[in-house]
Motif scaffolding. Structure first.
Motif, PDB file in Angstrom:
ATOM      1  N   ASP A   1      51.652 -18.430 -21.361  1.00  0.00           N
ATOM      2  CA  ASP A   1      51.875 -19.821 -22.029  1.00  0.00           C
ATOM      3  C   ASP A   1      52.489 -20.785 -20.880  1.00  0.00           C
ATOM      4  OD1 ASP A   1      50.852 -18.950 -24.046  1.00  0.00           O
ATOM      5  OD2 ASP A   1      52.988 -18.497 -24.953  1.00  0.00           O
ATOM      6  N   ALA A   2      52.746 -20.467 -19.707  1.00  0.00           N
ATOM      7  CA  ALA A   2      53.289 -21.596 -18.614  1.00  0.00           C
ATOM      8  C   ALA A   2      52.172 -21.987 -17.540  1.00  0.00           C
ATOM      9  CB  ALA A   2      54.365 -20.647 -17.821  1.00  0.00           C
ATOM     10  N   THR A   3      52.416 -23.102 -17.221  1.00  0.00           N
ATOM     11  CA  THR A   3      51.507 -23.765 -15.956  1.00  0.00           C
ATOM     12  C   THR A   3      52.489 -24.136 -14.971  1.00  0.00           C
ATOM     13  OG1 THR A   3      51.797 -25.940 -16.822  1.00  0.00           O
ATOM     14  CG2 THR A   3      49.908 -24.701 -17.540  1.00  0.00           C
ATOM     15  N   TYR A   4      51.785 -23.841 -13.692  1.00  0.00           N
ATOM     16  CA  TYR A   4      52.546 -24.361 -12.489  1.00  0.00           C
ATOM     17  C   TYR A   4      51.636 -25.340 -11.723  1.00  0.00           C
ATOM     18  CZ  TYR A   4      55.487 -20.340 -13.925  1.00  0.00           C
ATOM     19  OH  TYR A   4      56.026 -19.575 -14.832  1.00  0.00           O
ATOM     20  N   THR A   5      52.006 -26.279 -11.486  1.00  0.00           N
ATOM     21  CA  THR A   5      51.513 -27.367 -10.881  1.00  0.00           C
ATOM     22  C   THR A   5      51.977 -27.680  -9.435  1.00  0.00           C
ATOM     23  OG1 THR A   5      50.792 -28.518 -12.905  1.00  0.00           O
ATOM     24  CG2 THR A   5      50.279 -29.751 -10.759  1.00  0.00           C
ATOM     25  N   LEU A   6      51.242 -27.629  -8.484  1.00  0.00           N
ATOM     26  CA  LEU A   6      51.386 -27.973  -7.027  1.00  0.00           C
ATOM     27  C   LEU A   6      50.452 -28.922  -6.486  1.00  0.00           C
ATOM     28  CD1 LEU A   6      53.588 -27.490  -4.657  1.00  0.00           C
ATOM     29  CD2 LEU A   6      51.929 -25.657  -4.050  1.00  0.00           C
ATOM     30  N   ALA A   7      50.869 -29.847  -5.789  1.00  0.00           N
ATOM     31  CA  ALA A   7      50.134 -30.837  -5.104  1.00  0.00           C
ATOM     32  C   ALA A   7      50.326 -31.003  -3.686  1.00  0.00           C
ATOM     33  CB  ALA A   7      50.013 -32.593  -5.853  1.00  0.00           C
ATOM     34  N   PRO A   8      49.761 -30.224  -2.824  1.00  0.00           N
ATOM     35  CA  PRO A   8      50.234 -30.236  -1.093  1.00  0.00           C
ATOM     36  C   PRO A   8      49.268 -31.359  -0.654  1.00  0.00           C
ATOM     37  CG  PRO A   8      48.838 -28.351  -1.801  1.00  0.00           C
ATOM     38  CD  PRO A   8      49.126 -28.750  -3.074  1.00  0.00           C
ATOM     39  N   ILE A   9      50.020 -31.661   0.520  1.00  0.00           N
ATOM     40  CA  ILE A   9      49.109 -32.343   1.312  1.00  0.00           C
ATOM     41  C   ILE A   9      48.834 -31.602   2.605  1.00  0.00           C
ATOM     42  CG2 ILE A   9      49.127 -34.422   2.888  1.00  0.00           C
ATOM     43  CD1 ILE A   9      50.843 -35.901   0.986  1.00  0.00           C
ATOM     44  N   ASP A  10      47.336 -31.235   2.713  1.00  0.00           N
ATOM     45  CA  ASP A  10      47.131 -30.528   3.688  1.00  0.00           C
ATOM     46  C   ASP A  10      46.355 -31.190   5.029  1.00  0.00           C
ATOM     47  OD1 ASP A  10      47.609 -28.335   2.061  1.00  0.00           O
ATOM     48  OD2 ASP A  10      45.780 -27.299   2.256  1.00  0.00           O
ATOM     49  N   VAL A  11      46.910 -30.763   6.211  1.00  0.00           N
ATOM     50  CA  VAL A  11      46.257 -31.387   7.449  1.00  0.00           C
ATOM     51  C   VAL A  11      45.359 -30.271   8.095  1.00  0.00           C
ATOM     52  CG1 VAL A  11      46.691 -32.512   9.508  1.00  0.00           C
ATOM     53  CG2 VAL A  11      48.157 -32.976   7.451  1.00  0.00           C
ATOM     54  N   MET A  12      44.082 -30.613   8.329  1.00  0.00           N
ATOM     55  CA  MET A  12      43.254 -29.653   9.137  1.00  0.00           C
ATOM     56  C   MET A  12      42.513 -30.404  10.165  1.00  0.00           C
ATOM     57  SD  MET A  12      40.981 -27.716   5.804  1.00  0.00           S
ATOM     58  CE  MET A  12      42.084 -26.700   4.852  1.00  0.00           C
ATOM     59  N   THR A  13      42.091 -29.291  11.259  1.00  0.00           N
ATOM     60  CA  THR A  13      41.348 -29.640  12.308  1.00  0.00           C
ATOM     61  C   THR A  13      40.148 -28.687  12.198  1.00  0.00           C
ATOM     62  OG1 THR A  13      42.460 -28.062  13.856  1.00  0.00           O
ATOM     63  CG2 THR A  13      43.084 -30.495  13.851  1.00  0.00           C
ATOM     64  N   PHE A  14      38.906 -29.266  12.418  1.00  0.00           N
ATOM     65  CA  PHE A  14      37.631 -28.420  12.409  1.00  0.00           C
ATOM     66  C   PHE A  14      36.983 -28.459  13.644  1.00  0.00           C
ATOM     67  CE2 PHE A  14      38.743 -30.975   8.757  1.00  0.00           C
ATOM     68  CZ  PHE A  14      38.817 -29.847   7.525  1.00  0.00           C
TER      69      PHE A  14
ATOM     70  N   SER B   1      57.057 -28.353  -0.525  1.00  0.00           N
ATOM     71  CA  SER B   1      58.134 -27.391  -0.727  1.00  0.00           C
ATOM     72  C   SER B   1      58.369 -27.170  -2.231  1.00  0.00           C
ATOM     73  CB  SER B   1      59.570 -28.266  -0.047  1.00  0.00           C
ATOM     74  OG  SER B   1      59.928 -29.231  -0.944  1.00  0.00           O
ATOM     75  N   GLY B   2      59.463 -26.013  -2.265  1.00  0.00           N
ATOM     76  CA  GLY B   2      59.720 -25.855  -3.715  1.00  0.00           C
ATOM     77  C   GLY B   2      59.826 -26.794  -4.584  1.00  0.00           C
ATOM     78  N   GLU B   3      60.428 -27.764  -4.112  1.00  0.00           N
ATOM     79  CA  GLU B   3      60.846 -28.893  -4.942  1.00  0.00           C
ATOM     80  C   GLU B   3      59.598 -29.630  -5.632  1.00  0.00           C
ATOM     81  OE1 GLU B   3      61.996 -28.811  -1.932  1.00  0.00           O
ATOM     82  OE2 GLU B   3      64.387 -27.844  -2.609  1.00  0.00           O
ATOM     83  N   ASP B   4      58.331 -29.359  -4.954  1.00  0.00           N
ATOM     84  CA  ASP B   4      57.116 -30.069  -5.436  1.00  0.00           C
ATOM     85  C   ASP B   4      56.369 -29.168  -6.415  1.00  0.00           C
ATOM     86  OD1 ASP B   4      57.530 -31.995  -3.449  1.00  0.00           O
ATOM     87  OD2 ASP B   4      57.008 -30.697  -1.950  1.00  0.00           O
ATOM     88  N   LEU B   5      56.936 -28.048  -6.761  1.00  0.00           N
ATOM     89  CA  LEU B   5      56.341 -27.071  -7.762  1.00  0.00           C
ATOM     90  C   LEU B   5      56.760 -27.671  -9.116  1.00  0.00           C
ATOM     91  CD1 LEU B   5      54.204 -24.626  -8.366  1.00  0.00           C
ATOM     92  CD2 LEU B   5      56.366 -23.350  -8.024  1.00  0.00           C
ATOM     93  N   ILE B   6      55.774 -27.748 -10.036  1.00  0.00           N
ATOM     94  CA  ILE B   6      56.074 -28.423 -11.200  1.00  0.00           C
ATOM     95  C   ILE B   6      56.052 -27.405 -12.254  1.00  0.00           C
ATOM     96  CG2 ILE B   6      56.042 -30.174 -13.273  1.00  0.00           C
ATOM     97  CD1 ILE B   6      55.145 -32.092 -10.788  1.00  0.00           C
ATOM     98  N   ALA B   7      56.776 -26.876 -12.984  1.00  0.00           N
ATOM     99  CA  ALA B   7      56.473 -25.794 -14.330  1.00  0.00           C
ATOM    100  C   ALA B   7      56.598 -26.416 -15.453  1.00  0.00           C
ATOM    101  CB  ALA B   7      57.698 -24.857 -14.139  1.00  0.00           C
TER     102      ALA B   7
ATOM    103  N   VAL C   1      46.774 -26.105 -10.360  1.00  0.00           N
ATOM    104  CA  VAL C   1      47.319 -25.719 -11.418  1.00  0.00           C
ATOM    105  C   VAL C   1      47.045 -24.185 -11.811  1.00  0.00           C
ATOM    106  CG1 VAL C   1      47.575 -26.128 -13.954  1.00  0.00           C
ATOM    107  CG2 VAL C   1      46.968 -28.093 -12.329  1.00  0.00           C
ATOM    108  N   THR C   2      48.267 -23.481 -11.817  1.00  0.00           N
ATOM    109  CA  THR C   2      48.209 -22.009 -12.208  1.00  0.00           C
ATOM    110  C   THR C   2      48.494 -21.713 -13.578  1.00  0.00           C
ATOM    111  OG1 THR C   2      48.591 -21.784  -9.639  1.00  0.00           O
ATOM    112  CG2 THR C   2      48.869 -19.718 -11.125  1.00  0.00           C
ATOM    113  N   THR C   3      47.945 -21.153 -14.294  1.00  0.00           N
ATOM    114  CA  THR C   3      48.274 -20.666 -15.675  1.00  0.00           C
ATOM    115  C   THR C   3      48.732 -19.159 -15.497  1.00  0.00           C
ATOM    116  OG1 THR C   3      46.531 -22.361 -16.501  1.00  0.00           O
ATOM    117  CG2 THR C   3      47.545 -20.559 -18.365  1.00  0.00           C
ATOM    118  N   ALA C   4      49.895 -19.057 -16.207  1.00  0.00           N
ATOM    119  CA  ALA C   4      50.310 -17.592 -16.372  1.00  0.00           C
ATOM    120  C   ALA C   4      50.904 -17.507 -17.904  1.00  0.00           C
ATOM    121  CB  ALA C   4      51.632 -17.175 -15.382  1.00  0.00           C
TER     122      ALA C   4
END
Length: 125
Positions: A90-103, A117-123, A85-88
């Motif tokens: 009075d606005a907030t922007y929420t993104l919930a990605p799924i990350d896949v990592m190797t280690f 994708s952009g559709e996943d960003l909620i303002a 969640v990013t606050t700028a």
């Protein structure tokens, strides 16, 4: 032999915490030499430490919070969902990605692919 499940989980939690409140240098320090970043999937794959640092540099100075939602670890790979969640003003922007990592054997990230994708960003207000 690979890194332990506990070490991988620790790296993932550090990653989520640092993406929200750390510096780009701290995030990049979680990556192994030669690592790759594709965020979001379908964008240009970043293959150098400098390009990865440039990517995370966009987060420096932002007011953000993050929480880890779900993690699945299999061998030296993991898939996880987290909410950022990013606050700028009075606005907030929420993104919930799924990350896949190797280690690697030291639980340093060798590759990261972020599914969103952009559709996943909620303002919000």
């Amino acid at each position: 032999m690979g890194a332990s499940r506990e070490k991988i989980l620790e790296t993932i939690q550090q990653y989520v915490d640092l993406v929200a409140t750390g510096t780009s240098a701290e995030v990049v320090a979680l990556y192994a030499d030669g690592a790759t970043v594709e965020d979001p999937v379908g964008s240009e794959v970043r293959t150098t430490a400098a390009s990865i640092a440039e990517f995370y540099g966009a987060l420096d100075g932002l007011e953000q919070t993050a929480k880890l939602l779900h993690v699945r670890i299999a061998g030296n790979e993991a898939a996880f969902a987290f909410e950022l969640v990013t606050t700028a003003g009075d606005a907030t922007y929420t993104l919930a990605p799924i990350d896949v990592m190797t280690f690697d054997d030291d639980a340093r990230i060798t590759s990261m692919r972020a599914f969103w994708s952009g559709e996943d960003l909620i303002a919000g207000p």
